[in-house]
Design an enzyme around this catalytic site. Sequence first.
Site, PDB file in Angstrom:
ATOM      1  N   GLY A 117       0.835  -1.208   0.000  1.00  0.00           N
ATOM      2  CA  GLY A 117       0.000   0.000   0.000  1.00  0.00           C
ATOM      3  C   GLY A 117       0.865   1.251   0.000  1.00  0.00           C
ATOM      4  CG  HIS A 118       3.277   2.137   3.407  1.00  0.00           C
ATOM      5  ND1 HIS A 118       3.307   0.993   4.151  1.00  0.00           N
ATOM      6  CD2 HIS A 118       2.681   3.073   4.186  1.00  0.00           C
ATOM      7  CE1 HIS A 118       2.762   1.213   5.333  1.00  0.00           C
ATOM      8  NE2 HIS A 118       2.369   2.468   5.383  1.00  0.00           N
TER       9      HIS A 118
ATOM     10  CD  GLU B 269     -10.094   6.624  -2.041  1.00  0.00           C
ATOM     11  OE1 GLU B 269     -10.461   5.437  -2.195  1.00  0.00           O
ATOM     12  OE2 GLU B 269     -10.381   7.539  -2.829  1.00  0.00           O
TER      13      GLU B 269
ATOM     14  CB  VAL C 234      -2.843  -1.497  -1.962  1.00  0.00           C
ATOM     15  CG1 VAL C 234      -2.218  -2.781  -2.491  1.00  0.00           C
ATOM     16  CG2 VAL C 234      -2.467  -0.315  -2.862  1.00  0.00           C
TER      17      VAL C 234
ATOM     18  CG  LEU D 203      -1.943  -4.724   1.405  1.00  0.00           C
ATOM     19  CD1 LEU D 203      -0.732  -4.465   0.513  1.00  0.00           C
ATOM     20  CD2 LEU D 203      -1.924  -6.168   1.881  1.00  0.00           C
TER      21      LEU D 203
ATOM     22  NE  ARG E 249      -2.684  -0.787  14.972  1.00  0.00           N
ATOM     23  CZ  ARG E 249      -2.582   0.520  14.778  1.00  0.00           C
ATOM     24  NH1 ARG E 249      -2.902   1.028  13.614  1.00  0.00           N
ATOM     25  NH2 ARG E 249      -2.169   1.309  15.743  1.00  0.00           N
TER      26      ARG E 249
HETATM   27  P1  AMP Z   1       0.740   4.521   7.932  1.00  0.00           P
HETATM   28  O1  AMP Z   1       2.163   4.099   7.764  1.00  0.00           O
HETATM   29  O2  AMP Z   1      -0.165   3.419   8.347  1.00  0.00           O
HETATM   30  O3  AMP Z   1       0.595   5.779   8.750  1.00  0.00           O
HETATM   31  O4  AMP Z   1       0.250   4.904   6.477  1.00  0.00           O
HETATM   32  C1  AMP Z   1       0.929   5.849   5.699  1.00  0.00           C
HETATM   33  C2  AMP Z   1       0.093   6.190   4.503  1.00  0.00           C
HETATM   34  O5  AMP Z   1      -0.139   5.012   3.726  1.00  0.00           O
HETATM   35  C3  AMP Z   1      -1.288   6.731   4.891  1.00  0.00           C
HETATM   36  O6  AMP Z   1      -1.636   7.771   4.005  1.00  0.00           O
HETATM   37  C4  AMP Z   1      -2.172   5.532   4.702  1.00  0.00           C
HETATM   38  O7  AMP Z   1      -3.515   5.860   4.432  1.00  0.00           O
HETATM   39  C5  AMP Z   1      -1.518   4.859   3.522  1.00  0.00           C
HETATM   40  N1  AMP Z   1      -1.881   3.444   3.470  1.00  0.00           N
HETATM   41  C6  AMP Z   1      -1.791   2.540   4.479  1.00  0.00           C
HETATM   42  N2  AMP Z   1      -2.281   1.350   4.079  1.00  0.00           N
HETATM   43  C7  AMP Z   1      -2.684   1.501   2.794  1.00  0.00           C
HETATM   44  C8  AMP Z   1      -3.297   0.637   1.830  1.00  0.00           C
HETATM   45  N3  AMP Z   1      -3.580  -0.641   2.105  1.00  0.00           N
HETATM   46  N4  AMP Z   1      -3.588   1.141   0.613  1.00  0.00           N
HETATM   47  C9  AMP Z   1      -3.310   2.440   0.329  1.00  0.00           C
HETATM   48  N5  AMP Z   1      -2.746   3.305   1.191  1.00  0.00           N
HETATM   49  C10 AMP Z   1      -2.440   2.844   2.410  1.00  0.00           C
END
Ligand code: AMP
Length: 282
Positions: A32-33, A144, A172, A180, A183
Amino acid sequence: MTLEVVRTRAGIREALGAAPGLVPTMGALHAGHDALIRRSVAENERTVVSIFVNPTQFTDRADLAAYPRAFDDDLAVVAAAGADLVFAPTAEEMYPPGFATTIDVDALSRRWEGASRPGHFRGVATVVAILLSLIRPARAYFGEKDYQQLQIVKRLHADLALPGVIVDCPTVRDPDGLALSSRNARLAPAERKAAAALPQALMLMAGLARNGVRDAARLERAGRAALAEAPRIEIDYLAVVDGATLEPTATIASGSRVLGAVRLGGVRLIDNIALPAPDSPA
Ligand code: AMP
């Protein structure tokens, strides 16, 4: 030389010149990232990825301690995606002694994740404001997957006239539909299997809406019934909301969305889905 006078927010940003793309993350990077980083690389001359497990957005110390950290693997993901720079500050660097300013995006932060995790969005909004002020990106990429966070970021970005534009990126998912998330690695195998019930319930609700069900309570009942059949899942919330205000809606309208959060063992998962507008083609 003529002196340029700029009178609009967009105009002053443009006049400031080239700026990078920014992908803010908390590390433990997954596909996703990776999608966000690759999009930024495609759309910007330079891409900055921030990796910072922001302590102020954790309402539970145990959750902060258990949050996965994989810095060396993360660097490999960032490099492979073609980004140019990693910003990985310490907490002391981000919040030096005397730090006293916080940001509350009131109405949007009150419900859902905000109600379950008091103070969470204050931490998110404050760290995002710092990152956008510091890096001054042309574009900042957010998923999103964290839909309420995305709306809060858009609001604070507009209200505080922060630089660049906020780009929202689709969620994603794994092949079984599970969004994804860093966690997910904490789910035991049986929990991981059960977790697919959350996206499946959301898709069931979207399917019903597509077939003409407009009553939000009926959709919520159907989603809850589907989740009740899955082992181990405890529902935190499952709600049909207006996609912009995040307030609950009684009837499906254009922009309606379902937000859901469940607990599975010690892990909390969130997801969301857009509902088709009543008059949109099937
Ligand atoms: P985080 O590391 O969880 O703070 O996420 C960093 C960025 O990646 C945030 O903008 C999240 O919304 C995005 N993100 C996390 N998981 C996904 C995913 N499965 N699909 C798309 N974006 C994601």
